[in-house]
Write a protein that holds these residues in place. Sequence first.
Motif, PDB file in Angstrom:
ATOM      1  N   THR A   1       3.764  12.377   0.109  1.00 22.56           N
ATOM      2  CA  THR A   1       4.683  13.110  -0.768  1.00 22.56           C
ATOM      3  C   THR A   1       4.576  12.715  -2.230  1.00 22.56           C
ATOM      4  N   GLN A   2       4.106  11.518  -2.496  1.00 24.99           N
ATOM      5  CA  GLN A   2       4.065  11.045  -3.862  1.00 24.99           C
ATOM      6  C   GLN A   2       2.633  11.055  -4.400  1.00 24.99           C
ATOM      7  N   GLY A   3       2.530  11.129  -5.711  1.00 20.04           N
ATOM      8  CA  GLY A   3       1.205  11.141  -6.313  1.00 20.04           C
ATOM      9  C   GLY A   3       0.590   9.760  -6.430  1.00 20.04           C
ATOM     10  N   GLN A   4       1.448   8.733  -6.502  1.00 21.84           N
ATOM     11  CA  GLN A   4       0.934   7.372  -6.635  1.00 21.84           C
ATOM     12  C   GLN A   4       0.583   6.812  -5.262  1.00 21.84           C
ATOM     13  N   PHE A   5      -0.138   5.697  -5.292  1.00 17.31           N
ATOM     14  CA  PHE A   5      -0.449   4.996  -4.059  1.00 17.31           C
ATOM     15  C   PHE A   5       0.670   4.002  -3.749  1.00 17.31           C
ATOM     16  N   SER A   6       0.927   3.818  -2.469  1.00 15.96           N
ATOM     17  CA  SER A   6       1.959   2.869  -2.071  1.00 15.96           C
ATOM     18  C   SER A   6       1.418   1.444  -2.182  1.00 15.96           C
ATOM     19  N   ALA A   7       2.339   0.506  -2.154  1.00 19.57           N
ATOM     20  CA  ALA A   7       1.961  -0.903  -2.290  1.00 19.57           C
ATOM     21  C   ALA A   7       1.516  -1.436  -0.937  1.00 19.57           C
ATOM     22  N   LEU A   8       0.236  -1.568  -0.764  1.00 18.23           N
ATOM     23  CA  LEU A   8      -0.342  -2.159   0.441  1.00 18.23           C
ATOM     24  C   LEU A   8      -1.249  -3.301   0.023  1.00 18.23           C
ATOM     25  N   PRO A   9      -1.518  -4.248   0.906  1.00 24.34           N
ATOM     26  CA  PRO A   9      -2.492  -5.299   0.556  1.00 24.34           C
ATOM     27  C   PRO A   9      -3.821  -4.681   0.177  1.00 24.34           C
ATOM     28  N   PHE A  10      -4.530  -5.390  -0.683  1.00 20.99           N
ATOM     29  CA  PHE A  10      -5.770  -4.840  -1.226  1.00 20.99           C
ATOM     30  C   PHE A  10      -6.764  -4.444  -0.133  1.00 20.99           C
ATOM     31  N   ARG A  11      -6.851  -5.279   0.906  1.00 22.31           N
ATOM     32  CA  ARG A  11      -7.780  -4.985   2.011  1.00 22.31           C
ATOM     33  C   ARG A  11      -6.986  -4.698   3.283  1.00 22.31           C
ATOM     34  N   TYR A  12      -6.038  -3.805   3.162  1.00 16.28           N
ATOM     35  CA  TYR A  12      -5.145  -3.528   4.286  1.00 16.28           C
ATOM     36  C   TYR A  12      -5.901  -2.998   5.487  1.00 16.28           C
ATOM     37  N   SER A  13      -6.929  -2.197   5.245  1.00 20.31           N
ATOM     38  CA  SER A  13      -7.672  -1.578   6.340  1.00 20.31           C
ATOM     39  C   SER A  13      -8.399  -2.640   7.165  1.00 20.31           C
ATOM     40  N   GLU A  14      -9.045  -3.565   6.461  1.00 20.98           N
ATOM     41  CA  GLU A  14      -9.797  -4.615   7.156  1.00 20.98           C
ATOM     42  C   GLU A  14      -8.855  -5.570   7.878  1.00 20.98           C
ATOM     43  N   ILE A  15      -7.746  -5.925   7.226  1.00 21.85           N
ATOM     44  CA  ILE A  15      -6.777  -6.836   7.851  1.00 21.85           C
ATOM     45  C   ILE A  15      -6.201  -6.198   9.108  1.00 21.85           C
ATOM     46  N   ALA A  16      -5.853  -4.923   9.005  1.00 23.05           N
ATOM     47  CA  ALA A  16      -5.275  -4.239  10.168  1.00 23.05           C
ATOM     48  C   ALA A  16      -6.290  -4.167  11.308  1.00 23.05           C
ATOM     49  N   LYS A  17      -7.522  -3.875  10.975  1.00 23.39           N
ATOM     50  CA  LYS A  17      -8.552  -3.771  12.031  1.00 23.39           C
ATOM     51  C   LYS A  17      -8.743  -5.108  12.719  1.00 23.39           C
ATOM     52  N   LEU A  18      -8.789  -6.186  11.935  1.00 24.61           N
ATOM     53  CA  LEU A  18      -8.990  -7.504  12.527  1.00 24.61           C
ATOM     54  C   LEU A  18      -7.822  -7.873  13.436  1.00 24.61           C
ATOM     55  N   LEU A  19      -6.613  -7.647  12.953  1.00 22.06           N
ATOM     56  CA  LEU A  19      -5.443  -7.991  13.755  1.00 22.06           C
ATOM     57  C   LEU A  19      -5.399  -7.176  15.043  1.00 22.06           C
ATOM     58  N   LEU A  20      -5.664  -5.866  14.941  1.00 20.56           N
ATOM     59  CA  LEU A  20      -5.559  -5.009  16.116  1.00 20.56           C
ATOM     60  C   LEU A  20      -6.712  -5.234  17.086  1.00 20.56           C
ATOM     61  N   ASP A  21      -7.890  -5.555  16.548  1.00 23.89           N
ATOM     62  CA  ASP A  21      -9.022  -5.811  17.451  1.00 23.89           C
ATOM     63  C   ASP A  21      -8.826  -7.119  18.213  1.00 23.89           C
ATOM     64  N   THR A  22      -8.290  -8.126  17.500  1.00 23.31           N
ATOM     65  CA  THR A  22      -8.184  -9.445  18.104  1.00 23.31           C
ATOM     66  C   THR A  22      -6.936  -9.578  18.972  1.00 23.31           C
ATOM     67  N   GLY A  23      -5.822  -9.048  18.490  1.00 24.46           N
ATOM     68  CA  GLY A  23      -4.555  -9.310  19.187  1.00 24.46           C
ATOM     69  C   GLY A  23      -3.829  -8.063  19.622  1.00 24.46           C
ATOM     70  N   SER A  24      -4.544  -7.072  20.092  1.00 28.45           N
ATOM     71  CA  SER A  24      -3.878  -5.818  20.495  1.00 28.45           C
ATOM     72  C   SER A  24      -2.884  -6.061  21.619  1.00 28.45           C
TER      73      SER A  24
END
Lengths: 183, 158
Positions: free
Chosen positions: B92-115
Amino acid sequence: MLTQDFYSIDQFLVSQQTVPFKFFQPAESVGYLNPGGTDTTINQGDIVNIPIWLARSLVNNHFGQILTPQCLETSNKNMLISDPTACSLSEVPNIYEYGIQLASIGSGMEDHRAFLTQIWGPRFQEILTKSHTYNRELDRSQISRLSELEKKIFAGSTDAIQQLEDWHAGGTEQLKASKLAQT
Amino acid sequence: MINQERQEFEQLSFPEIEFLAEEEIVDIIPSIRTEEEVDVVTGRYGPFRPGEQTQVPLWMASLLRKKRQCTLCLPDWMREDSLIQTLNYEQTQGQFSALPFRYSEIAKLLLDTGSEDFQNSQKLRSLIHDIELTRKTKLEASIKQIERAEELRVVCHF
């Protein structure tokens, strides 16, 4: 403005491309610059196609004036501006680098920078969009319409998307030494 | 020559970016006990007490989880309600939300390792994927602003 890189072969090759130049003063013993001429001297008012690097030096010393090259004439510009994504740049593969080098000389060439910006945006967006659905067997005709810079960007984009998908999928891969650690 | 070296330095591969993302500090609940701190290059962590939440780098968390010596904890930004809120904001907004810089990689590591440690890992993956797509679409749409730029800066990194 184009980042000047003395070691860039690409910039060097683009600077070899010719641009029409009108001499304000006669130039003796350089008639060979004009392949169609018979005189050894270039006369005042003659228009000769010379390399950009030579034209830059002559403009700086007030020997003459750069004229608009054919690829950047108003008619061609209007055609590109009307639908930037539909036109083919295969006949002017280095149009961006060429136009920016011209614009950096000044002497009335600055408008080309704005024109290039105007066509760059839609074409760049089209390239990014197409790179997601690129089919190597079916879409070669699309690539042939791109300039050299655009082809590089398209290749880089498709490779990056493929790498991203491979990374998402996971699985086995060969471990390579990081570029940071390579000598 | 100098340009070529700069190009190779800037073009990190995705596994390399993932490696850099492993420095992110995350919460874990160890199931082991250590008497002393673990001294590594990036700092000292521990001592670990079973059931006592602590913070360690993601690479350490992943290593301990693979050995079944800890349970991973979801970061606040990665909870389902937070991700849904983030996705709505991105859409809905034009700006980007505040997420960690490497949110995609962090999320993948967490979900792959500790699903197994998370109740709804598939839902979380789907939300992360949707956020990535939305941000990518927003980036592509913002290219139109180049048309209004006064200067065209062409720096070829290929």
